[in-house]
Design a protein around this motif. Structure first.
Motif, PDB file in Angstrom:
ATOM      1  N   THR A 135     -22.368 -41.923 -23.103  1.00 61.33           N
ATOM      2  CA  THR A 135     -23.270 -43.141 -22.157  1.00 61.33           C
ATOM      3  C   THR A 135     -22.406 -44.477 -23.393  1.00 61.33           C
ATOM      4  N   GLU A 136     -22.933 -44.094 -24.417  1.00 60.19           N
ATOM      5  CA  GLU A 136     -23.156 -45.285 -25.732  1.00 60.19           C
ATOM      6  C   GLU A 136     -21.392 -45.444 -25.453  1.00 60.19           C
ATOM      7  N   LEU A 137     -20.562 -44.287 -25.689  1.00 61.57           N
ATOM      8  CA  LEU A 137     -19.591 -44.667 -25.957  1.00 61.57           C
ATOM      9  C   LEU A 137     -18.257 -45.453 -24.672  1.00 61.57           C
ATOM     10  N   ARG A 138     -19.048 -44.428 -23.646  1.00 61.54           N
ATOM     11  CA  ARG A 138     -18.176 -44.845 -22.652  1.00 61.54           C
ATOM     12  C   ARG A 138     -18.511 -46.767 -22.202  1.00 61.54           C
ATOM     13  N   ALA A 139     -19.488 -46.737 -22.884  1.00 58.43           N
ATOM     14  CA  ALA A 139     -19.667 -48.382 -22.454  1.00 58.43           C
ATOM     15  C   ALA A 139     -19.272 -49.165 -23.319  1.00 58.43           C
ATOM     16  N   ALA A 140     -19.127 -48.980 -24.216  1.00 58.77           N
ATOM     17  CA  ALA A 140     -18.172 -49.396 -25.499  1.00 58.77           C
ATOM     18  C   ALA A 140     -17.104 -49.970 -25.200  1.00 58.77           C
ATOM     19  N   LEU A 141     -16.110 -48.382 -24.533  1.00 55.04           N
ATOM     20  CA  LEU A 141     -14.621 -48.690 -24.391  1.00 55.04           C
ATOM     21  C   LEU A 141     -14.140 -49.321 -23.301  1.00 55.04           C
ATOM     22  N   THR A 142     -15.614 -49.847 -22.192  1.00 59.36           N
ATOM     23  CA  THR A 142     -15.592 -50.384 -20.977  1.00 59.36           C
ATOM     24  C   THR A 142     -16.431 -52.302 -21.003  1.00 59.36           C
TER      25      THR A 142
END
Length: 271
Positions: A135-142
């Motif tokens: 979820t942390e990576l997805r949040a950073a990319l979006t």
């Protein structure tokens, strides 16, 4: 896409295939230039409307393309976009979607020419799995507040040297210019296009332990026979699958795992 737009895109894909069959055409350069045209059309609503206006002659719209991008991109790219402008489109946004799809196909064609298309398919799948599990990576990319340079740098740290350059380019374009799509749906679309380059369908295979080469070959052959098309296997390991495998092709799930059989038996007992 529906109606006229679908027909126009099909014709454009045919022209793209004919162009990239030539060794004189640099498919990667074509992809970059088509991506730049996508950004232009996405940004300029007035240009979109002018190029898809059904009341204007096709040749007049093609000439507008030449005035806009002629001299800034290769003649191959300008001619391809001119052909798109001559076609009829159900909606102006469909033209932008079409140019973007052609850019992705051109990059995948570049991978096919270098014999790395299978690697790109697998890397897109793996990256999607990484995103869905973090979820942390997805949040950073979006994150809409994060700028394009920051996202590009993050993706380069993640993929640079670990994935094929084509994979990094495709994912970077998707993340920095999502155009209203979720990251997951964008990655699924890229995987579908990659599979289509080989005229294959994609099967997501989940097993408790990695499959042997023999098992993968037998499964691939069985699925090819079942669906009548060559099948690319995206393999995933999930320890919660007690035994057997779970296969998903599009919206269809072929479930042969022991865990699901036990769940089904429990439901029957409860009823």
């Amino acid at each position: 896409m529906n109606g006229a737009s679908r027909e126009a895109l099909a014709a454009a894909r045919g022209r793209l295939d004919a162009l990239t069959d030539s060794t004189a055409v640099d498919a990667a350069q074509l992809a970059d230039e088509l991506a730049a045209v996508t950004a232009l059309l996405d940004r300029e609503a007035g240009v979109r409307r002018a190029l898809t206006d059904p009341g204007k002659a096709g040749e007049a719209k093609a000439q507008l393309v030449q005035r806009l991008i002629g001299g800034q991109v290769s003649g191959t790219t300008a001619d391809l976009v001119s052909g798109l402008a001559r076609s009829r489109w159900s909606q102006s946004r469909d033209l932008v979607d079409a140019v973007e799809e052609l850019a992705s196909i051109a990059d995948l064609t570049a991978a096919e020419k270098t014999g790395t298309l299978d690697d790109v398919e697998d890397e897109l799948f793996r990256f999607g799995r990484i995103v869905s599990s973090s979820t942390e990576l997805r949040a950073a990319l979006t994150d809409r507040a994060a700028g394009r340079p920051a996202k590009t740098e993050l993706l380069h740290r993640l993929l640079g040297g670990r994935a094929r350059p084509v994979t990094e380019r495709l994912v970077t374009r998707l993340v920095t210019a999502p155009r209203g799509r979720s990251l997951e749906s964008g990655l699924e679309s890229l995987s579908r296009l990659a599979a289509e380059r080989r005229d294959r369908m994609v099967a997501v295979v989940t097993s408790a332990v990695p499959l042997s080469d023999g098992q993968k070959e037998r499964l691939g052959a069985a699925l090819t026979k079942l669906y009548g098309r060559r099948m690319h296997l995206n393999l995933d390991v999930d320890p919660e699958v007690v035994g057997g495998i779970r296969v998903q092709v599009g919206d269809e799930v072929i479930n042969g795992s022991i865990a699901d059989r036990l769940d089904e038996a429990a439901r029957r007992m409860a009823s």
